[in-house]
Design a protein around this motif. Structure first.
Motif, short mmCIF file in Angstrom:
data_model
loop_
_atom_site.label_atom_id
_atom_site.label_comp_id
_atom_site.label_asym_id
_atom_site.label_seq_id
_atom_site.Cartn_x
_atom_site.Cartn_y
_atom_site.Cartn_z
N ALA A 93 0.83 -1.20 0.00
CA ALA A 93 0.00 0.00 0.00
C ALA A 93 0.87 1.25 0.00
CB ALA A 93 -0.94 -0.01 1.20
N SER A 94 1.57 1.51 -1.09
CA SER A 94 2.34 2.75 -1.19
C SER A 94 1.40 3.87 -1.61
CB SER A 94 3.46 2.60 -2.23
OG SER A 94 2.90 2.52 -3.54
N THR A 95 1.79 5.09 -1.35
CA THR A 95 0.94 6.22 -1.73
C THR A 95 0.77 6.27 -3.25
OG1 THR A 95 2.87 7.67 -1.61
CG2 THR A 95 1.39 7.64 0.30
N ASN A 96 1.81 5.94 -4.01
CA ASN A 96 1.68 5.91 -5.47
C ASN A 96 0.67 4.87 -5.91
OD1 ASN A 96 3.47 7.99 -6.27
ND2 ASN A 96 5.21 6.66 -5.86
N ARG A 97 0.71 3.70 -5.30
CA ARG A 97 -0.23 2.62 -5.65
C ARG A 97 -1.65 3.01 -5.26
NH1 ARG A 97 -2.27 -1.27 -7.87
NH2 ARG A 97 -2.72 -3.28 -6.94
N ILE A 98 -1.81 3.58 -4.09
CA ILE A 98 -3.14 4.00 -3.64
C ILE A 98 -3.72 5.03 -4.59
CG2 ILE A 98 -4.40 5.21 -1.80
CD1 ILE A 98 -2.35 3.86 0.17
N ALA A 99 -2.93 6.04 -4.95
CA ALA A 99 -3.41 7.08 -5.87
C ALA A 99 -3.79 6.47 -7.22
CB ALA A 99 -2.34 8.15 -6.05
N ALA A 100 -2.97 5.55 -7.71
CA ALA A 100 -3.26 4.92 -9.01
C ALA A 100 -4.56 4.12 -8.96
CB ALA A 100 -2.10 4.03 -9.43
N VAL A 101 -4.74 3.32 -7.91
CA VAL A 101 -5.96 2.52 -7.78
C VAL A 101 -7.18 3.42 -7.61
CG1 VAL A 101 -7.15 0.84 -6.29
CG2 VAL A 101 -4.77 0.47 -6.94
N ALA A 102 -7.01 4.53 -6.91
CA ALA A 102 -8.12 5.48 -6.70
C ALA A 102 -8.42 6.30 -7.95
CB ALA A 102 -7.80 6.41 -5.54
N LYS A 113 0.61 7.05 3.79
CA LYS A 113 -0.28 5.88 3.82
C LYS A 113 -0.79 5.58 5.23
CE LYS A 113 2.89 1.93 4.12
NZ LYS A 113 3.31 0.71 3.43
N GLU A 114 -0.01 5.91 6.25
CA GLU A 114 -0.46 5.65 7.61
C GLU A 114 -1.74 6.41 7.93
OE1 GLU A 114 3.81 4.75 7.21
OE2 GLU A 114 2.64 6.53 6.75
N ALA A 115 -1.83 7.64 7.46
CA ALA A 115 -3.05 8.43 7.68
C ALA A 115 -4.23 7.82 6.93
CB ALA A 115 -2.82 9.87 7.25
N LEU A 116 -3.96 7.26 5.76
CA LEU A 116 -5.03 6.60 5.01
C LEU A 116 -5.48 5.32 5.72
CD1 LEU A 116 -3.69 7.36 1.50
CD2 LEU A 116 -6.08 7.64 2.16
N VAL A 117 -4.56 4.59 6.30
CA VAL A 117 -4.92 3.38 7.04
C VAL A 117 -5.78 3.76 8.24
CG1 VAL A 117 -4.01 1.47 8.42
CG2 VAL A 117 -2.94 2.03 6.23
N VAL A 118 -5.45 4.84 8.91
CA VAL A 118 -6.27 5.32 10.03
C VAL A 118 -7.66 5.69 9.52
CG1 VAL A 118 -6.55 7.20 11.71
CG2 VAL A 118 -4.34 6.05 11.48
N ALA A 119 -7.75 6.33 8.36
CA ALA A 119 -9.06 6.69 7.78
C ALA A 119 -9.88 5.44 7.47
CB ALA A 119 -8.87 7.54 6.53
N VAL A 120 -9.24 4.39 6.98
CA VAL A 120 -9.94 3.12 6.73
C VAL A 120 -10.47 2.56 8.05
CG1 VAL A 120 -9.64 0.71 6.01
CG2 VAL A 120 -8.68 2.55 4.62
N ALA A 121 -9.64 2.56 9.08
CA ALA A 121 -10.06 2.05 10.39
C ALA A 121 -11.22 2.87 10.96
CB ALA A 121 -8.88 2.04 11.36
N GLN A 122 -11.16 4.18 10.79
CA GLN A 122 -12.24 5.03 11.29
C GLN A 122 -13.54 4.76 10.53
OE1 GLN A 122 -10.39 8.87 10.83
NE2 GLN A 122 -9.75 8.91 12.98
N ARG A 123 -13.44 4.59 9.21
CA ARG A 123 -14.63 4.28 8.42
C ARG A 123 -15.23 2.94 8.88
NH1 ARG A 123 -14.71 4.71 2.02
NH2 ARG A 123 -14.74 6.88 2.62
N HIS A 124 -14.36 1.97 9.11
CA HIS A 124 -14.84 0.66 9.56
C HIS A 124 -15.53 0.79 10.92
CE1 HIS A 124 -15.06 -3.62 10.10
NE2 HIS A 124 -14.44 -3.51 11.26
N ARG A 125 -14.94 1.59 11.81
CA ARG A 125 -15.54 1.79 13.14
C ARG A 125 -16.94 2.42 13.00
NH1 ARG A 125 -12.72 6.01 15.71
NH2 ARG A 125 -14.52 7.31 15.37
N HIS A 126 -17.07 3.41 12.12
CA HIS A 126 -18.38 4.05 11.92
C HIS A 126 -19.40 3.04 11.36
CE1 HIS A 126 -17.20 8.07 13.03
NE2 HIS A 126 -16.18 8.02 12.20
N GLU A 127 -18.96 2.21 10.43
CA GLU A 127 -19.87 1.20 9.87
C GLU A 127 -20.28 0.19 10.94
OE1 GLU A 127 -17.83 -0.43 6.50
OE2 GLU A 127 -18.19 1.35 5.29
#
Length: 125
Positions: free
Chosen positions: A41-50, A64-78
């Motif tokens: 999960a590199s930032t370049n790979r994430i940007a390309a996939v997005a 990417k660490e901040a993005l992983v935290v955002a994924v965890a927060q989204r999961h917590r909200h769900e």
């Protein structure tokens, strides 16, 4: 001890277009984490996939660490929304039924995780 990477977003997406960009980045991060793991999960790979530029990624997230935290927060909200919906369904039930519901949160978590993974699996790659 090396410094910890920043995990807070740089700024909040306020317009609809920017929210779509941030959502795409978080979804791409989740898909990569589930399918390939943290190391891929590199930032370049994430940007390309997005489908966004690396500059757009860094406009909202420091790494990417901040993005992983955002994924965890989204999961917590769900997960919380699933738990709230389940509790709302048993609110008028007898106390014993409410106790069983409150005492066994694992089915809620399994349901939220399954729903999230189904969404990731169905997402275009």
């Amino acid at each position: 001890m090396p410094p910890r990477p920043p995990t807070k977003p740089r700024k909040r997406a306020s317009q609809e277009r920017s929210r779509v960009t941030v959502d795409a980045l978080v979804e791409a991060t989740a898909r990569i984490l589930v399918g390939e793991g943290f190391d891929k999960a590199s930032t370049n790979r994430i940007a390309a996939v997005a489908g966004v530029s690396i500059g757009s990624l860094y406009q909202y997230f420091p790494g990417k660490e901040a993005l992983v935290v955002a994924v965890a927060q989204r999961h917590r909200h769900e997960l919380l929304s699933v738990v709230r919906a389940r509790l709302a369904r048993v609110a008028d039930e007898p106390l014993a039924a409410r106790d069983r519901c409150a005492a066994s949160p694992l089915p809620f978590q399994r349901e939220a995780i399954a729903r999230q993974h189904r969404g990731l699996a169905a997402s275009p790659r």
